[in-house]
Scaffold this active site. Structure first.
Site, PDB file in Angstrom:
ATOM      1  N   SER A 124      21.225 -28.040  20.777  1.00  0.00           N
ATOM      2  CA  SER A 124      21.681 -26.733  21.173  1.00  0.00           C
ATOM      3  C   SER A 124      23.001 -27.118  21.753  1.00  0.00           C
ATOM      4  O   SER A 124      22.985 -27.534  23.061  1.00  0.00           O
ATOM      5  CB  SER A 124      20.810 -25.977  22.049  1.00  0.00           C
ATOM      6  OG  SER A 124      21.501 -24.727  22.718  1.00  0.00           O
ATOM      7  N   LYS A 177      21.901 -25.857  16.755  1.00  0.00           N
ATOM      8  CA  LYS A 177      22.062 -24.555  17.196  1.00  0.00           C
ATOM      9  C   LYS A 177      23.156 -24.410  18.035  1.00  0.00           C
ATOM     10  O   LYS A 177      23.710 -25.120  18.724  1.00  0.00           O
ATOM     11  CB  LYS A 177      20.623 -24.132  18.207  1.00  0.00           C
ATOM     12  CG  LYS A 177      20.733 -22.897  18.743  1.00  0.00           C
ATOM     13  CD  LYS A 177      19.254 -22.629  19.328  1.00  0.00           C
ATOM     14  CE  LYS A 177      19.278 -22.130  20.673  1.00  0.00           C
ATOM     15  NZ  LYS A 177      17.860 -22.003  21.329  1.00  0.00           N
ATOM     16  N   LYS A 186      25.558 -21.708  20.133  1.00  0.00           N
ATOM     17  CA  LYS A 186      25.543 -20.319  20.755  1.00  0.00           C
ATOM     18  C   LYS A 186      26.732 -19.447  20.207  1.00  0.00           C
ATOM     19  O   LYS A 186      27.729 -19.924  19.841  1.00  0.00           O
ATOM     20  CB  LYS A 186      25.902 -20.681  22.594  1.00  0.00           C
ATOM     21  CG  LYS A 186      24.696 -21.262  23.007  1.00  0.00           C
ATOM     22  CD  LYS A 186      23.615 -20.773  23.236  1.00  0.00           C
ATOM     23  CE  LYS A 186      22.400 -21.707  24.169  1.00  0.00           C
ATOM     24  NZ  LYS A 186      21.558 -20.960  24.241  1.00  0.00           N
ATOM     25  N   ASP A 211      22.306 -18.619  18.535  1.00  0.00           N
ATOM     26  CA  ASP A 211      21.623 -17.939  19.750  1.00  0.00           C
ATOM     27  C   ASP A 211      22.841 -17.030  20.334  1.00  0.00           C
ATOM     28  O   ASP A 211      23.749 -17.700  20.887  1.00  0.00           O
ATOM     29  CB  ASP A 211      21.215 -18.975  20.647  1.00  0.00           C
ATOM     30  CG  ASP A 211      20.278 -18.553  21.709  1.00  0.00           C
ATOM     31  OD1 ASP A 211      20.067 -17.276  21.967  1.00  0.00           O
ATOM     32  OD2 ASP A 211      19.602 -19.234  22.531  1.00  0.00           O
ATOM     33  N   GLU A 234      18.757 -16.097  16.956  1.00  0.00           N
ATOM     34  CA  GLU A 234      18.078 -15.892  18.404  1.00  0.00           C
ATOM     35  C   GLU A 234      18.659 -14.887  19.365  1.00  0.00           C
ATOM     36  O   GLU A 234      19.813 -14.783  19.489  1.00  0.00           O
ATOM     37  CB  GLU A 234      18.023 -17.381  18.890  1.00  0.00           C
ATOM     38  CG  GLU A 234      16.983 -17.379  20.181  1.00  0.00           C
ATOM     39  CD  GLU A 234      16.755 -18.855  20.721  1.00  0.00           C
ATOM     40  OE1 GLU A 234      16.549 -19.711  19.778  1.00  0.00           O
ATOM     41  OE2 GLU A 234      16.886 -18.925  21.985  1.00  0.00           O
ATOM     42  N   ASP A 281      13.736 -14.831  22.529  1.00  0.00           N
ATOM     43  CA  ASP A 281      13.524 -15.937  23.700  1.00  0.00           C
ATOM     44  C   ASP A 281      13.377 -15.147  24.811  1.00  0.00           C
ATOM     45  O   ASP A 281      12.417 -14.786  25.195  1.00  0.00           O
ATOM     46  CB  ASP A 281      14.849 -16.576  23.662  1.00  0.00           C
ATOM     47  CG  ASP A 281      14.974 -17.699  24.578  1.00  0.00           C
ATOM     48  OD1 ASP A 281      14.063 -17.752  25.584  1.00  0.00           O
ATOM     49  OD2 ASP A 281      15.980 -18.555  24.771  1.00  0.00           O
ATOM     50  N   LYS A 335       8.730 -20.865  25.310  1.00  0.00           N
ATOM     51  CA  LYS A 335       9.124 -21.806  26.468  1.00  0.00           C
ATOM     52  C   LYS A 335       8.163 -21.572  27.661  1.00  0.00           C
ATOM     53  O   LYS A 335       8.121 -20.506  28.249  1.00  0.00           O
ATOM     54  CB  LYS A 335      10.538 -21.332  27.035  1.00  0.00           C
ATOM     55  CG  LYS A 335      11.767 -21.504  26.275  1.00  0.00           C
ATOM     56  CD  LYS A 335      13.155 -21.138  27.154  1.00  0.00           C
ATOM     57  CE  LYS A 335      14.053 -21.472  26.031  1.00  0.00           C
ATOM     58  NZ  LYS A 335      15.372 -20.654  26.397  1.00  0.00           N
ATOM     59  N   GLY A 375      14.143 -24.811  25.095  1.00  0.00           N
ATOM     60  CA  GLY A 375      14.199 -25.692  26.335  1.00  0.00           C
ATOM     61  C   GLY A 375      15.024 -25.003  27.378  1.00  0.00           C
ATOM     62  O   GLY A 375      15.994 -23.904  26.896  1.00  0.00           O
TER      63      GLY A 375
HETATM   64  O1  OSB Z   1      18.731 -19.503  25.272  1.00  0.00           O
HETATM   65  O2  OSB Z   1      17.929 -21.327  24.821  1.00  0.00           O
HETATM   66  C1  OSB Z   1      18.403 -20.791  25.525  1.00  0.00           C
HETATM   67  C2  OSB Z   1      19.532 -23.032  28.355  1.00  0.00           C
HETATM   68  C3  OSB Z   1      19.688 -22.494  29.309  1.00  0.00           C
HETATM   69  C4  OSB Z   1      19.331 -21.055  29.309  1.00  0.00           C
HETATM   70  C5  OSB Z   1      19.204 -20.477  28.209  1.00  0.00           C
HETATM   71  C6  OSB Z   1      18.954 -21.342  26.900  1.00  0.00           C
HETATM   72  C7  OSB Z   1      19.154 -22.751  27.182  1.00  0.00           C
HETATM   73  C8  OSB Z   1      19.423 -23.598  25.864  1.00  0.00           C
HETATM   74  C9  OSB Z   1      18.956 -24.849  26.185  1.00  0.00           C
HETATM   75  O3  OSB Z   1      19.813 -23.352  24.824  1.00  0.00           O
HETATM   76  C10 OSB Z   1      18.468 -25.839  25.177  1.00  0.00           C
HETATM   77  C11 OSB Z   1      18.051 -27.012  25.527  1.00  0.00           C
HETATM   78  O4  OSB Z   1      17.380 -27.191  26.574  1.00  0.00           O
HETATM   79  O5  OSB Z   1      18.341 -28.008  25.000  1.00  0.00           O
HETATM   80 MG    MG Z   2      17.793 -18.862  23.729  1.00  0.00          MG
END
Ligand code: OSB
Ligand code: MG
Length: 383
Positions: free
Chosen positions: A149, A175, A177, A202, A227, A252, A276, A304
């Protein structure tokens, strides 16, 4: 139920907890991580160590310093763990999940703090059986598919370099953002440069329902999923968008409870649920949602929260379950931190997966106390 084991009753014959140690850790991140709700250069987390005559159980509340992802933060997790959960654990010394359930004081919310305790209990229970977490949950394999990500980036070349090097390392999917102003044009450029890769995006709740027509363009980029474009409680906007697009929506932040998963299913707000375990209150609750998805035909995705190796190990155990077919947000230790808190550190296998070390039990990895103490802003022992 995953495998053929009742996951609550398998938390039994626990050794008595004699001491509980809490660590509020702060680790520098390899790459600052920016989402639509803010930037992080360090990761803060609360770790819990349950000490018993038969060894330790470990859990993590990967809350972060600020209440951005959910209402929880290191401050609130510390408060809930230190004032309520840790003293109760020592006093109650539960020998099973049921006993813990009977002693726990009523606390509304604060899933990550509560989840850390359950992780510790599950680790102890799996160790008592001599099984790695995946096996303990009934998974036929002890291995999870890994993806990466990547946070929001100002610089395109930088982003393309990150994608290229992740692919070279062997990650199975990328992934990205997105946020308003950094979405459709960005995807067009990424797709031109990387036409074939498995890609997902995401929004971390950065959009609202006035963006539905903009987000309809997402279908032209052949994404594995979109996402959480809208806010956590906006089940109806997600449903309205899902009706208009082919790309599966994955929720999420919206899914804090089992009932949220039911609501999402009922309203057709998504096709995939990001499981999660910390957000849901721990591994048993994550398994409940997993089972629900299995029964109701929703796909699952293991997300994660930039966990240290302790929380990561818990995620890897869970994501070894067979319905987790999409590569999760499970990356190597080195991707997150210059130095992780466990040994061995997590590394990618040749075929792009992450495993718990064979021949061990529970979380499999060994927390390095010296490093944990060095990285702790505060720590406390309850006995
Ligand atoms: O939206 O998945 C999310 C990290 C902090 C808060 C929200 C998110 C995330 C990540 C981290 O995308 C992904 C990872 O741990 O590799
Ligand atoms: Mg997310």
């Amino acid at each position: 139920m995953p495998g053929n084991r009742d996951h609550r009753s398998s938390i039994s014959r626990l050794p008595p907890v004699e001491r509980v140690e809490l660590f509020h850790v702060r680790l520098p991140l390899q790459h600052p991580f920016r989402t639509s709700f803010g930037m992080e250069s360090h990761r803060e987390s609360v770790l819990i160590r349950l000490r018993t005559p038969d060894g330790d159980g470990w859990g993590e509340a990967p809350v972060g310093q600020y209440p951005r992802y959910t209402h929880e933060s290191t401050e609130t997790a510390w408060y809930i763990l230190n004032d309520f959960l840790a003293p109760t654990l020592v006093e109650c010394a539960p020998r099973s999940y049921e006993e813990w359930h009977d002693c726990i004081p009523f606390i509304r919310g604060h899933h990550m703090a509560r989840g850390a305790v359950l992780m510790g209990l599950v680790d102890l229970a799996a160790k008592q059986r001599g099984e790695l977490l995946g096996t303990f949950y009934g998974a036929p394999r002890n291995e999870a598919y890994a993806g990466i990500s990547i946070g929001l980036k100002e610089d395109r070349d930088d982003l393309f370099d990150r994608i290229q090097s992740a692919l070279e390392l062997g990650y199975l999917r990328i992934k990205l953002k997105i946020e308003p102003g950094s979405d459709i044009d960005l995807l067009r450029e990424v797709r031109e440069a990387f036409p074939e890769i498995d890609l997902m995006v995401d929004g971390n709740g950065g959009y609202d329902q006035t963006d539905i027509s903009l987000l309809q363009q997402i279908d032209s980029f052949d994404l594995l999923m979109l996402e959480q474009p809208f806010g956590p409680r906006d089940f109806t906007a997600h449903a309205a968008l899902q009706e208009k697009i082919e790309t599966p929506i994955c929720l999420d932040e919206s899914i804090e409870t089992f009932q949220d998963a039911q609501l999402a299913r009922q309203l057709n707000s998504c096709r995939i649920i990001n499981i999660k375990s910390p957000r849901l209150g721990g591994p048993l609750h994550a398994l409940d949602v997993y089972k629900f998805c299995e029964e109701s035909g929703l796909d699952v995705f293991c997300g994660g929260l930039l966990e240290t190796g302790i929380g990561r190990a818990h995620n890897v155990g869970l994501a070894s379950l067979p319905r987790f077919q999409l590569p999760g947000d499970l990356s190597e230790s080195q991707r997150y931190f210059p130095e992780d808190l466990v040994e061995p550190e997590f590394e990618l296998t040749e075929h792009g997966s992450i495993k718990l070390p064979e021949g061990r039990s529970g979380i499999g990895v060994k927390p390095v106390l010296k490093r944990i103490r060095e990285q702790s802003k505060r720590s406390r022992t309850h006995k």
